[in-house]
Structures are given as structure tokens and as C-alpha cells.
Design a protein around this motif. Structure first.
Motif, PDB file in Angstrom:
ATOM      1  N   VAL A   7       0.876  -1.173   0.000  1.00 20.27           N
ATOM      2  CA  VAL A   7       0.000   0.000   0.000  1.00 20.27           C
ATOM      3  C   VAL A   7       0.909   1.217   0.000  1.00 20.27           C
ATOM      4  O   VAL A   7       1.783   1.343   0.866  1.00 20.27           O
ATOM      5  CB  VAL A   7      -0.917   0.007   1.252  1.00 20.27           C
ATOM      6  CG1 VAL A   7      -1.718   1.303   1.334  1.00 20.27           C
ATOM      7  CG2 VAL A   7      -1.854  -1.197   1.230  1.00 20.27           C
ATOM      8  N   THR A   8       0.748   2.108  -0.966  1.00 19.67           N
ATOM      9  CA  THR A   8       1.557   3.332  -0.959  1.00 19.67           C
ATOM     10  C   THR A   8       0.705   4.472  -0.402  1.00 19.67           C
ATOM     11  O   THR A   8      -0.508   4.502  -0.606  1.00 19.67           O
ATOM     12  CB  THR A   8       2.035   3.713  -2.375  1.00 19.67           C
ATOM     13  OG1 THR A   8       0.902   4.126  -3.144  1.00 19.67           O
ATOM     14  CG2 THR A   8       2.745   2.559  -3.063  1.00 19.67           C
ATOM     15  N   GLY A   9       1.350   5.369   0.330  1.00 24.46           N
ATOM     16  CA  GLY A   9       0.600   6.516   0.878  1.00 24.46           C
ATOM     17  C   GLY A   9      -0.354   6.123   1.990  1.00 24.46           C
ATOM     18  O   GLY A   9      -1.359   6.791   2.222  1.00 24.46           O
ATOM     19  N   GLY A  10      -0.013   5.055   2.719  1.00 27.59           N
ATOM     20  CA  GLY A  10      -0.908   4.543   3.764  1.00 27.59           C
ATOM     21  C   GLY A  10      -0.969   5.410   5.015  1.00 27.59           C
ATOM     22  O   GLY A  10      -1.768   5.142   5.906  1.00 27.59           O
ATOM     23  N   VAL A  78      -0.651  -4.365  -5.422  1.00 31.86           N
ATOM     24  CA  VAL A  78      -0.334  -2.975  -5.076  1.00 31.86           C
ATOM     25  C   VAL A  78      -1.645  -2.196  -5.000  1.00 31.86           C
ATOM     26  O   VAL A  78      -2.504  -2.327  -5.879  1.00 31.86           O
ATOM     27  CB  VAL A  78       0.563  -2.320  -6.146  1.00 31.86           C
ATOM     28  CG1 VAL A  78       0.823  -0.849  -5.813  1.00 31.86           C
ATOM     29  CG2 VAL A  78       1.876  -3.070  -6.296  1.00 31.86           C
ATOM     30  N   VAL A  79      -1.805  -1.411  -3.946  1.00 31.64           N
ATOM     31  CA  VAL A  79      -2.900  -0.435  -3.901  1.00 31.64           C
ATOM     32  C   VAL A  79      -2.215   0.919  -3.756  1.00 31.64           C
ATOM     33  O   VAL A  79      -1.622   1.227  -2.715  1.00 31.64           O
ATOM     34  CB  VAL A  79      -3.866  -0.713  -2.726  1.00 31.64           C
ATOM     35  CG1 VAL A  79      -5.056   0.253  -2.793  1.00 31.64           C
ATOM     36  CG2 VAL A  79      -4.358  -2.154  -2.769  1.00 31.64           C
ATOM     37  N   HIS A  80      -2.282   1.692  -4.823  1.00 34.28           N
ATOM     38  CA  HIS A  80      -1.437   2.886  -4.944  1.00 34.28           C
ATOM     39  C   HIS A  80      -2.216   4.170  -4.647  1.00 34.28           C
ATOM     40  O   HIS A  80      -2.944   4.681  -5.493  1.00 34.28           O
ATOM     41  CB  HIS A  80      -0.860   2.908  -6.372  1.00 34.28           C
ATOM     42  CG  HIS A  80      -0.075   4.128  -6.690  1.00 34.28           C
ATOM     43  ND1 HIS A  80       0.684   4.801  -5.768  1.00 34.28           N
ATOM     44  CD2 HIS A  80       0.097   4.806  -7.875  1.00 34.28           C
ATOM     45  CE1 HIS A  80       1.263   5.844  -6.352  1.00 34.28           C
ATOM     46  NE2 HIS A  80       0.920   5.866  -7.625  1.00 34.28           N
ATOM     47  N   PHE A  81      -2.033   4.658  -3.406  1.00 32.58           N
ATOM     48  CA  PHE A  81      -2.666   5.918  -2.997  1.00 32.58           C
ATOM     49  C   PHE A  81      -1.689   7.094  -3.056  1.00 32.58           C
ATOM     50  O   PHE A  81      -2.133   8.240  -3.176  1.00 32.58           O
ATOM     51  CB  PHE A  81      -3.130   5.844  -1.527  1.00 32.58           C
ATOM     52  CG  PHE A  81      -4.231   4.878  -1.241  1.00 32.58           C
ATOM     53  CD1 PHE A  81      -5.558   5.230  -1.443  1.00 32.58           C
ATOM     54  CD2 PHE A  81      -3.959   3.612  -0.729  1.00 32.58           C
ATOM     55  CE1 PHE A  81      -6.581   4.356  -1.157  1.00 32.58           C
ATOM     56  CE2 PHE A  81      -4.976   2.726  -0.433  1.00 32.58           C
ATOM     57  CZ  PHE A  81      -6.295   3.097  -0.644  1.00 32.58           C
ATOM     58  N   ALA A  82      -0.388   6.831  -2.862  1.00 29.35           N
ATOM     59  CA  ALA A  82       0.561   7.927  -2.622  1.00 29.35           C
ATOM     60  C   ALA A  82       0.464   8.981  -3.719  1.00 29.35           C
ATOM     61  O   ALA A  82       0.535   8.676  -4.900  1.00 29.35           O
ATOM     62  CB  ALA A  82       1.981   7.381  -2.549  1.00 29.35           C
ATOM     63  N   ALA A  83       0.283  10.215  -3.293  1.00 29.60           N
ATOM     64  CA  ALA A  83       0.172  11.309  -4.259  1.00 29.60           C
ATOM     65  C   ALA A  83       0.295  12.632  -3.519  1.00 29.60           C
ATOM     66  O   ALA A  83       0.083  12.708  -2.312  1.00 29.60           O
ATOM     67  CB  ALA A  83      -1.184  11.253  -4.969  1.00 29.60           C
ATOM     68  N   GLU A  84       0.648  13.637  -4.261  1.00 27.44           N
ATOM     69  CA  GLU A  84       0.382  15.007  -3.813  1.00 27.44           C
ATOM     70  C   GLU A  84      -1.067  15.238  -4.209  1.00 27.44           C
ATOM     71  O   GLU A  84      -1.437  15.025  -5.371  1.00 27.44           O
ATOM     72  CB  GLU A  84       1.312  15.993  -4.519  1.00 27.44           C
ATOM     73  CG  GLU A  84       2.744  15.957  -4.020  1.00 27.44           C
ATOM     74  CD  GLU A  84       2.894  16.476  -2.595  1.00 27.44           C
ATOM     75  OE1 GLU A  84       2.010  17.223  -2.129  1.00 27.44           O
ATOM     76  OE2 GLU A  84       3.883  16.117  -1.934  1.00 27.44           O
TER      77      GLU A  84
END
Ligand SMILES: NC(=O)c1ccc[n+]([C@@H]2O[C@H](COP(=O)([O-])OP(=O)(O)OC[C@H]3O[C@@H](n4cnc5c(N)ncnc54)[C@H](O)[C@@H]3O)[C@@H](O)[C@H]2O)c1
Length: 336
Positions: A7-10, A78-84
């Protein structure tokens, strides 16, 4: 079947709500990769005790690190949340949005391809069921007039550096499916609200300013419309798409809760008038102040969620009025 999920941006708003929800599942290991920008808060993460969970402080723009994580943790999903994610910041500092939202997404796609596949459409043994879910936004579709809804067929027309960077990342995800057969799915959702959102966003700002009896700033004439989605409904939708979504497809997730910004502010004030009346007997709504509009402010977003409803059986459980009550109670507790 046991799965190792990256998980990104968790540590962000939706990511932390998703981790707390996802960690109740069995037979999974979760790796959370987050570089802890100003938007992150590790205190928001309440992982289920039985979950095998690892937090890695790191940047998705660091290709070597991302590749290393895929190999060491044998990532399957992958669950991709990371962002500006804040439009206002993208107007003052667009560079960070290009780096994280575009280059970072590219690094993740490339690492997934390199560790799951030997060549286009050829999976490594044991990686045939891998999946990459990319979390995106309805803002990629641009703005609507008074009528109409965004569907998965709506042409992209992003208007801010934020939405343009997310649109670019969506295109990269699409290209990895068509070129390499990477097993991807994309979700485009409407405005989320609920517990754990960063204080800079509209609803936490309204609640906080009201509680501290400061002016509540509302852009322009307050008539801009957003389609509000309770964050837990979004997390459930993401998980459903991860489990059952058709590869290469996109799914719009929206709460069918179109509300004007001024309605949001007035509703929050009315609820606070009832549950925490001011000693002066005045209404919190007296604090509402109209301020200069955001440049290029999109007028209206609204999602047609019939694809995820009809194909996957997802429905938003909260409407705005029920979700906002829960949200206000959460922020009251936080600020006390
Ligand atoms: N919040 C919404 O209403 C909304 C609506 C539609 C789509 N989305 C999308 O959902 C996703 C999550 O949104 P959110 O509101 O939770 O965002 P957020 O800003 O609250 O959290 C983002 C998280 O990503 C992390 N991050 C940022 N740059 C990073 C990098 N380079 N490497 C590693 N981690 C990094 C931050 O530290 C933070 O924890 C985003 O992709 C956003 O575009 C959000």
C-alpha cells in the motif's frame, strides 16, 4: 491464498482508512510505503493486532527502493494511494505533483512489471494472479455544467496541475496494460470526506474553524458542486475492485451526493448548533465568509457509479447527511 500487499501513501487520509479496514483480512501481509510528507500522520493508522504489517518510510520516486521492496517482500498486489493531492498546492508548487504523481507511479508500474513478468504477457511462476490498483480522481474529467455525469467513457480534460498529473498517471497505468499486459485496474473517485483527513481540506477546515470560532472561508459564491463520498465507502469500493474488477478497466466510485460548498458549510454549522451550541446563542453559520475564488476553480463534479454498482455490486452505504454526522463527532473528539 496468502498475499503480500504493498500500500503506498498509507499514512495519508484515504490510505490510513484503507489500512485500518484492510488489516482485518486474513492471510495477508501489508507493506506500507510512505515518505511522510506534511499530509501524513502515522497516528491515523490503527492496524489490527493479528496483521503482519511493515511500515517503510520512503519515496516512491526512488526507483531502487521501490524495486527492492517488491523483491524483498515478494509483493503480489499494489494499492497505490501515494500522491500530492491538494489542488491549491498544485497551483503554487506543481513540481512536486509531477514528481510524485507521474514519476512515482511510473516507478511502481515498472517495478511491478519487472518483478511479476519476464516479458510482455508472460508472468513469472506464482505471479499470475498479481494485481496493481491505481487510485485516481474524477478531476481528470475536468468540469461539468449544471447537468450530466462523469462516466468511464468521459474524455479526459484535466484543468489543474494536480488533475493533469493524475491524468498522466492514469495514462501510464493504461499503457502498461496494453503494452505489457500488466494486471492493472484504476478507480476514479469523487471527493472523499470522513475521519483522518488533513486539516487543509474543505470539510476539516469548516469544522475546525467553526469549533475555534474563526471565520469559515468559502471560495467564490459557494455554489461549486462536489459529489461527496464517505471514505469508508470508498475503501470498500477499492477492495471490491481489487478482488473482482476486470483487468485493464476503470471504475468510477461516487456517492451520488452532489452538494454545493455553501450547503456543506451550513449543514456542518447547523449540526454544531445542535450538538455544541455557542454560549452567545448565535449560529456557527455567522462565521461563514466568502473569499476570493481559486484560479481555474472547476464548477461541478458528479459521478455516474452505475458500472461498479451493476458489475461488482458496490453501493455507498452513507449519504452525506449520515456521513457528516460521524465525521463531525470524530473531529470534535480530536480537537478536544
Ligand atoms: N481525498 C480525496 O477526496 C480524493 C479524491 C479522489 C482521489 N483521491 C486520490 O486518492 C489518493 C489518496 O488521497 P488522500 O486524500 O488520502 O491524500 P493525502 O494527501 O491525504 O495522502 C497522501 C499520502 O501519500 C504520501 N506521499 C506523498 N508523496 C509521496 C511519495 N513521493 N512517496 C511516498 N509517499 C508519498 C503522503 O505522505 C501521504 O501520507 C491520491 O492518489 C488522490 O489523488 C483523493
Amino acid at each position: 491464498m496468502f498475499k503480500s500487499v504493498l500500500v503506498t501513501g498509507g499514512a495519508g487520509f484515504i490510505g490510513s482508512n484503507y489500512l485500518n479496514y484492510k488489516s482485518k483480512e486474513e492471510n495477508i501481509k501489508i507493506v506500507n510505503l510512505d515518505n511522510l510528507t506534511y499530509a501524513a500522520n502515522l497516528d491515523n493508522i490503527k492496524i489490527n493486532d493479528n496483521c503482519d504489517y511493515t511500515f517503510i518510510e520512503g519515496d516512491i520516486c526512488n526507483a531502487d527502493l521501490v524495486q527492492k521492496i517488491f523483491l524483498e517482500h515478494k509483493i503480489d498486489e499494489v494499492v497505490h494511494f501515494a500522491a500530492e493531492s491538494h489542488v491549491d498546492n498544485s497551483i503554487t508548487n506543481p513540481g512536486a505533483f509531477i514528481d510524485t504523481n507521474i514519476v512515482g507511479t511510473f516507478n511502481l508500474l515498472q517495478a511491478a512489471y519487472k518483478s511479476w513478468m519476464d516479458a510482455p504477457n508472460v508472468f513469472r511462476e506464482g505471479k499470475e494472479n498479481s494485481k496493481f490498483l491505481h487510485v485516481s480522481t474524477d478531476e481528470v474529467y475536468g468540469t461539468l455544467g449544471r447537468t450530466g455525469l462523469f462516466t468511464e467513457e468521459t474524455s479526459y480534460a484535466p484543468n489543474s496541475p494536480y488533475s493533469a498529473s493524475k491524468a498522466s498517471s492514469d495514462m501510464l497505468v493504461r499503457s502498461y496494460f496494453h503494452t505489457y499486459g500488466l494486471p492493472v485496474v484504476t478507480t476514479n473517485c469523487s471527493n472523499n470526506y470522513g475521519p483522518r483527513q488533513h486539516k487543509e481540506k474543505l470539510i476539516p477546515t469548516i469544522i475546525r474553524k467553526a469549533i475555534f470560532q474563526e471565520n469559515i472561508p468559502i471560495y467564490g459564491d459557494g455554489k461549486n458542486i462536489r459529489d461527496w463520498l464517505y471514505v469508508l465507502d470508498h475503501c470498500k469500493g477499492i477492495n471490491l475492485v481489487l478482488e473482482k474488477g476486470k483487468l485493464g478497466e476503470t471504475y468510477n466510485i461516487g456517492g451520488k451526493n452532489e452538494r454545493e460548498n455553501i450547503y456543506i458549510a451550513k449543514t456542518i454549522c447547523e449540526i454544531l448548533d445542535n450538538i455544541k451550541p455557542l454560549e452567545s446563542q448565535k449560529s456557527y453559520s455567522d462565521l461563514i465568509t466568502f473569499v476570493k475564488d481559486r484560479p481555474g476553480h472547476d464548477f461541478r463534479y458528479a459521478i455516474d457509479a452505475s458500472k461498479i454498482e451493476n458489475e461488482l455490486g458496490w453501493f455507498a452505504e452513507e449519504n452525506f447527511e449520515s456521513g457528516i454526522e460521524k465525521t463531525i463527532h470524530w473531529y470534535l473528539e480530536k480537537h478536544n
